[in-house]
Scaffold this motif. Sequence first.
Motif, PDB file in Angstrom:
ATOM      1  N   GLY A 120      44.087 -71.022 -23.479  1.00  0.00           N
ATOM      2  CA  GLY A 120      42.792 -70.608 -24.160  1.00  0.00           C
ATOM      3  C   GLY A 120      41.401 -70.753 -23.697  1.00  0.00           C
ATOM      4  O   GLY A 120      40.526 -70.616 -24.108  1.00  0.00           O
ATOM      5  N   ASP A 121      40.982 -71.862 -22.875  1.00  0.00           N
ATOM      6  CA  ASP A 121      40.396 -72.408 -22.832  1.00  0.00           C
ATOM      7  C   ASP A 121      39.859 -71.107 -21.571  1.00  0.00           C
ATOM      8  O   ASP A 121      38.637 -71.539 -20.809  1.00  0.00           O
ATOM      9  CB  ASP A 121      40.248 -73.519 -22.016  1.00  0.00           C
ATOM     10  N   SER A 122      40.430 -70.454 -20.859  1.00  0.00           N
ATOM     11  CA  SER A 122      40.156 -69.667 -19.506  1.00  0.00           C
ATOM     12  C   SER A 122      39.403 -68.638 -19.747  1.00  0.00           C
ATOM     13  O   SER A 122      39.680 -68.513 -20.873  1.00  0.00           O
ATOM     14  CB  SER A 122      42.240 -69.009 -18.899  1.00  0.00           C
ATOM     15  N   GLY A 123      38.295 -68.858 -18.600  1.00  0.00           N
ATOM     16  CA  GLY A 123      37.163 -67.774 -18.533  1.00  0.00           C
ATOM     17  C   GLY A 123      35.813 -68.292 -19.826  1.00  0.00           C
ATOM     18  O   GLY A 123      35.018 -67.723 -19.265  1.00  0.00           O
ATOM     19  N   GLY A 124      36.518 -69.304 -20.003  1.00  0.00           N
ATOM     20  CA  GLY A 124      35.415 -69.850 -20.807  1.00  0.00           C
ATOM     21  C   GLY A 124      34.539 -71.367 -19.918  1.00  0.00           C
ATOM     22  O   GLY A 124      34.852 -71.414 -18.487  1.00  0.00           O
ATOM     23  N   PRO A 125      32.827 -71.254 -20.327  1.00  0.00           N
ATOM     24  CA  PRO A 125      32.147 -71.668 -19.303  1.00  0.00           C
ATOM     25  C   PRO A 125      31.995 -72.288 -19.273  1.00  0.00           C
ATOM     26  O   PRO A 125      32.598 -73.789 -20.215  1.00  0.00           O
ATOM     27  CB  PRO A 125      30.684 -70.634 -19.807  1.00  0.00           C
ATOM     28  N   VAL A 126      32.007 -72.886 -17.828  1.00  0.00           N
ATOM     29  CA  VAL A 126      31.296 -74.376 -17.538  1.00  0.00           C
ATOM     30  C   VAL A 126      30.177 -74.532 -16.865  1.00  0.00           C
ATOM     31  O   VAL A 126      29.036 -73.632 -16.143  1.00  0.00           O
ATOM     32  CB  VAL A 126      32.167 -74.967 -16.371  1.00  0.00           C
ATOM     33  N   VAL A 127      29.038 -75.284 -17.324  1.00  0.00           N
ATOM     34  CA  VAL A 127      27.227 -75.442 -17.490  1.00  0.00           C
ATOM     35  C   VAL A 127      27.182 -77.025 -17.051  1.00  0.00           C
ATOM     36  O   VAL A 127      27.534 -78.174 -17.026  1.00  0.00           O
ATOM     37  CB  VAL A 127      26.876 -74.534 -18.515  1.00  0.00           C
ATOM     38  N   ASP A 128      25.655 -76.457 -16.108  1.00  0.00           N
ATOM     39  CA  ASP A 128      25.297 -77.916 -16.158  1.00  0.00           C
ATOM     40  C   ASP A 128      24.456 -78.452 -17.020  1.00  0.00           C
ATOM     41  O   ASP A 128      24.300 -77.308 -17.758  1.00  0.00           O
ATOM     42  CB  ASP A 128      24.629 -77.601 -14.163  1.00  0.00           C
ATOM     43  N   LEU A 129      23.906 -79.540 -16.961  1.00  0.00           N
ATOM     44  CA  LEU A 129      22.849 -80.104 -17.732  1.00  0.00           C
ATOM     45  C   LEU A 129      20.964 -79.108 -18.080  1.00  0.00           C
ATOM     46  O   LEU A 129      20.913 -79.829 -19.008  1.00  0.00           O
ATOM     47  CB  LEU A 129      23.001 -81.674 -17.643  1.00  0.00           C
ATOM     48  N   SER A 130      21.095 -78.140 -17.369  1.00  0.00           N
ATOM     49  CA  SER A 130      19.914 -77.737 -17.112  1.00  0.00           C
ATOM     50  C   SER A 130      20.777 -76.230 -18.084  1.00  0.00           C
ATOM     51  O   SER A 130      19.918 -75.074 -18.723  1.00  0.00           O
ATOM     52  CB  SER A 130      19.873 -76.691 -16.173  1.00  0.00           C
ATOM     53  N   GLY A 131      22.028 -76.340 -18.345  1.00  0.00           N
ATOM     54  CA  GLY A 131      22.100 -75.100 -19.478  1.00  0.00           C
ATOM     55  C   GLY A 131      22.681 -73.955 -18.368  1.00  0.00           C
ATOM     56  O   GLY A 131      22.890 -72.557 -18.924  1.00  0.00           O
ATOM     57  N   ARG A 132      23.138 -73.331 -17.102  1.00  0.00           N
ATOM     58  CA  ARG A 132      22.877 -72.626 -15.846  1.00  0.00           C
ATOM     59  C   ARG A 132      24.942 -73.271 -16.013  1.00  0.00           C
ATOM     60  O   ARG A 132      25.206 -73.982 -15.673  1.00  0.00           O
ATOM     61  CB  ARG A 132      22.822 -72.638 -14.537  1.00  0.00           C
ATOM     62  N   LEU A 133      25.172 -71.418 -15.917  1.00  0.00           N
ATOM     63  CA  LEU A 133      26.342 -70.935 -15.790  1.00  0.00           C
ATOM     64  C   LEU A 133      27.385 -71.533 -14.161  1.00  0.00           C
ATOM     65  O   LEU A 133      26.419 -70.462 -13.253  1.00  0.00           O
ATOM     66  CB  LEU A 133      26.875 -69.764 -15.722  1.00  0.00           C
ATOM     67  N   VAL A 134      27.682 -72.716 -13.964  1.00  0.00           N
ATOM     68  CA  VAL A 134      28.627 -72.858 -12.334  1.00  0.00           C
ATOM     69  C   VAL A 134      29.389 -72.739 -12.268  1.00  0.00           C
ATOM     70  O   VAL A 134      30.521 -72.775 -11.056  1.00  0.00           O
ATOM     71  CB  VAL A 134      27.827 -74.069 -12.927  1.00  0.00           C
ATOM     72  N   GLY A 135      30.083 -72.686 -13.009  1.00  0.00           N
ATOM     73  CA  GLY A 135      31.665 -71.935 -13.370  1.00  0.00           C
ATOM     74  C   GLY A 135      32.775 -71.992 -14.363  1.00  0.00           C
ATOM     75  O   GLY A 135      32.060 -71.432 -15.089  1.00  0.00           O
TER      76      GLY A 135
END
Length: 205
Positions: A190-205
């Motif tokens: 269910g997590d597939s495709g969900g965003p990974v963000v850095d501490l600046s809130g940018r989408l990184v993966g």
Amino acid sequence: ALAQVETIEPPTRVGAPGAPAIKPFASADEARLFQDEVIGLIERVRPSVVALEITFPGGPGGPGETGGGSGAIIDADGIIVTSGHVGRRAGLPVRIWFADGSMTLGETLGQYLEGQADCGLIRFDPGDRELVALPLADEPMPVGVGDWILSFGHTHGVQKQPFRPAPVRIGRVTALGTRSFALDAPLNSGDSGGPVVDLSGRLVG
């Protein structure tokens, strides 16, 4: 650029020669400040995270199949990025749930699956909905070993009654590949495709 999140053993990893050390917090006050920063970041990012249910056609005369995943709004005109294996191909109907529990309909666009590349797009009509789009990191590899990240996703599918916003996991980058990175935050169905963000809130993966 978005990097793929992989559970692999690439050449640069925690403890490898030349990899930066992961330092503990210097004090309880430092940990509390970090906690407040993370809570604020979750509140900013979560409105951009969506749950997806996609209907796949069955064989001749057979029933269709419903699959699910997560995604992130990257354009306020109604564009979502997800994993290519979530959407599979273009032109399929999608039910999209937002962080407030509301739902709309959309369709899959192009889905790319080759090697480590696993990316897809979904389009929907935002109508008068005020969308929050996640900014994209623009470096070829936007994270380093030891960096803190947040991972969002609708674990085990969208929970509708009562509605549950996307859970979030915190972790660190543990390894780097050429166009991928590994992390120690748990990922589930269910997590597939969900965003990974850095501490600046940018989408990184």
